[in-house]
Motif scaffolding. Structure first.
Motif, PDB file in Angstrom:
ATOM      1  N   PHE A 111       1.791  10.572 -10.893  1.00  0.00           N
ATOM      2  CA  PHE A 111       0.791  11.435 -11.359  1.00  0.00           C
ATOM      3  C   PHE A 111      -0.537  12.424 -10.155  1.00  0.00           C
ATOM      4  CE2 PHE A 111       0.833   6.796 -12.665  1.00  0.00           C
ATOM      5  CZ  PHE A 111       0.577   6.830 -14.075  1.00  0.00           C
ATOM      6  N   ASN A 112       0.940  12.993  -8.936  1.00  0.00           N
ATOM      7  CA  ASN A 112       0.400  13.604  -8.275  1.00  0.00           C
ATOM      8  C   ASN A 112      -0.954  13.240  -7.766  1.00  0.00           C
ATOM      9  OD1 ASN A 112       1.083  15.705  -6.724  1.00  0.00           O
ATOM     10  ND2 ASN A 112       0.043  17.507  -7.969  1.00  0.00           N
ATOM     11  N   ALA A 113      -1.988  11.719  -7.718  1.00  0.00           N
ATOM     12  CA  ALA A 113      -3.036  11.386  -6.667  1.00  0.00           C
ATOM     13  C   ALA A 113      -2.333  10.708  -6.157  1.00  0.00           C
ATOM     14  CB  ALA A 113      -3.215  10.571  -8.550  1.00  0.00           C
ATOM     15  N   ALA A 114      -2.713  10.455  -4.935  1.00  0.00           N
ATOM     16  CA  ALA A 114      -2.819   9.439  -3.844  1.00  0.00           C
ATOM     17  C   ALA A 114      -3.627   8.660  -3.433  1.00  0.00           C
ATOM     18  CB  ALA A 114      -2.574  10.014  -2.111  1.00  0.00           C
ATOM     19  N   ILE A 115      -3.448   7.911  -2.500  1.00  0.00           N
ATOM     20  CA  ILE A 115      -4.799   6.351  -1.803  1.00  0.00           C
ATOM     21  C   ILE A 115      -4.806   7.199  -1.443  1.00  0.00           C
ATOM     22  CG2 ILE A 115      -5.513   4.179  -2.062  1.00  0.00           C
ATOM     23  CD1 ILE A 115      -2.743   3.250  -3.216  1.00  0.00           C
TER      24      ILE A 115
ATOM     25  N   LEU B  16       0.663  -1.198   0.034  1.00  0.00           N
ATOM     26  CA  LEU B  16       0.233  -0.110   0.377  1.00  0.00           C
ATOM     27  C   LEU B  16       1.198   1.329   0.151  1.00  0.00           C
ATOM     28  CD1 LEU B  16      -2.486   1.252   0.445  1.00  0.00           C
ATOM     29  CD2 LEU B  16      -2.591   0.929   1.998  1.00  0.00           C
ATOM     30  N   THR B  17       1.856   0.848   0.844  1.00  0.00           N
ATOM     31  CA  THR B  17       2.828   2.743   1.246  1.00  0.00           C
ATOM     32  C   THR B  17       3.402   2.286  -0.195  1.00  0.00           C
ATOM     33  OG1 THR B  17       2.947   2.358   2.980  1.00  0.00           O
ATOM     34  CG2 THR B  17       4.667   3.552   1.928  1.00  0.00           C
TER      35      THR B  17
ATOM     36  N   ALA C  63       2.721   1.572  -3.673  1.00  0.00           N
ATOM     37  CA  ALA C  63       1.473   1.912  -4.567  1.00  0.00           C
ATOM     38  C   ALA C  63       1.437   3.648  -3.855  1.00  0.00           C
ATOM     39  CB  ALA C  63       0.220   0.680  -4.268  1.00  0.00           C
ATOM     40  N   ASP C  64       1.307   4.062  -2.967  1.00  0.00           N
ATOM     41  CA  ASP C  64       0.635   5.153  -2.536  1.00  0.00           C
ATOM     42  C   ASP C  64       1.657   6.935  -3.382  1.00  0.00           C
ATOM     43  OD1 ASP C  64      -0.882   7.159  -1.285  1.00  0.00           O
ATOM     44  OD2 ASP C  64       0.240   7.228   0.474  1.00  0.00           O
ATOM     45  N   VAL C  65       3.299   5.631  -2.720  1.00  0.00           N
ATOM     46  CA  VAL C  65       4.116   6.743  -2.973  1.00  0.00           C
ATOM     47  C   VAL C  65       4.483   6.628  -4.537  1.00  0.00           C
ATOM     48  CG1 VAL C  65       7.182   6.973  -3.119  1.00  0.00           C
ATOM     49  CG2 VAL C  65       5.512   6.094  -1.374  1.00  0.00           C
ATOM     50  N   VAL C  66       4.148   5.767  -5.453  1.00  0.00           N
ATOM     51  CA  VAL C  66       4.187   5.916  -6.297  1.00  0.00           C
ATOM     52  C   VAL C  66       3.693   6.081  -7.445  1.00  0.00           C
ATOM     53  CG1 VAL C  66       3.893   4.129  -9.258  1.00  0.00           C
ATOM     54  CG2 VAL C  66       5.614   3.477  -6.845  1.00  0.00           C
ATOM     55  N   LEU C  67       1.782   6.276  -7.210  1.00  0.00           N
ATOM     56  CA  LEU C  67       0.508   7.386  -7.727  1.00  0.00           C
ATOM     57  C   LEU C  67       1.343   9.080  -7.319  1.00  0.00           C
ATOM     58  CD1 LEU C  67      -2.001   5.060  -6.777  1.00  0.00           C
ATOM     59  CD2 LEU C  67      -1.120   5.765  -8.996  1.00  0.00           C
ATOM     60  N   ARG C  68       2.316   8.870  -6.157  1.00  0.00           N
ATOM     61  CA  ARG C  68       2.166  10.389  -5.642  1.00  0.00           C
ATOM     62  C   ARG C  68       3.151  10.473  -6.950  1.00  0.00           C
ATOM     63  NH1 ARG C  68      -0.083  12.382  -0.423  1.00  0.00           N
ATOM     64  NH2 ARG C  68      -0.418  10.480   1.124  1.00  0.00           N
ATOM     65  N   TYR C  69       4.054  10.068  -6.566  1.00  0.00           N
ATOM     66  CA  TYR C  69       5.179  10.735  -7.983  1.00  0.00           C
ATOM     67  C   TYR C  69       4.925  10.661  -8.862  1.00  0.00           C
ATOM     68  CZ  TYR C  69       9.869  11.263  -9.359  1.00  0.00           C
ATOM     69  OH  TYR C  69      11.441  11.643  -9.945  1.00  0.00           O
TER      70      TYR C  69
END
Length: 146
Positions: A23-27, A12-13, A15-21
């Motif tokens: 796509f600038n979108a957190a889970i 989860l962490t 995936a959250d970091v990758v999405l933030r980096y």
């Protein structure tokens, strides 16, 4: 259960970091879920600590007490483990009942947090049962004096 919790936290962490980096979108609610899983992980880990008698000891006191009170020392340590685990179980059960009765929700996902406390309380009660049963993982204690 602890293994599943730690794997889920890691995935989860990540995936959250990758999405933030990228796509600038957190889970949504990832931090809340990770915190709840961390509590479950600690409760599950306490069962292993109880079974293997892995507790924190201060070397400054441990060696002199063990030397001066060779028969009493293990009983004193067991009593402290038992008392601490029972106190933690009691507090967690009370807190779980309180949060469930009042319907307390997490701020982001609005999940009833009392059920997480209830699960952790159950895990701590299981650790207490392991302590009371006298069961130990003897492979971990082969070098220990009897």
């Amino acid at each position: 259960m602890g293994t599943l919790a730690v794997i889920t936290i890691a995935l989860l962490t990540a995936a959250d970091v990758v999405l933030r980096y990228f796509f600038n979108a957190a889970i949504f609610g990832a931090a809340e879920v990770a915190n709840a899983l961390l509590a479950v992980l600690v409760g599950a880990g306490l069962i292993i600590v109880a079974a293997q008698r892995l507790h924190i000891c201060v070397d400054l006191f441990d060696a002199p007490l063990r030397r001066r009170l060779p028969k009493l020392y293990p009983r004193w340590i067991f009593g402290a483990e038992l008392l601490g685990t029972a106190a933690l179980a009691t507090l967690l059960v009370q807190h779980a009942m309180h949060t469930i009765d009042f319907g307390e929700l997490t701020p982001v996902l609005e999940f009833p947090i009392g059920w997480v406390f209830a699960l952790v309380a159950l895990l701590v009660i299981m650790a207490l049962a392991v302590l009371l049963s006298g069961w130990r993982d003897e492979k971990m204690h082969q070098g220990e004096e009897k």
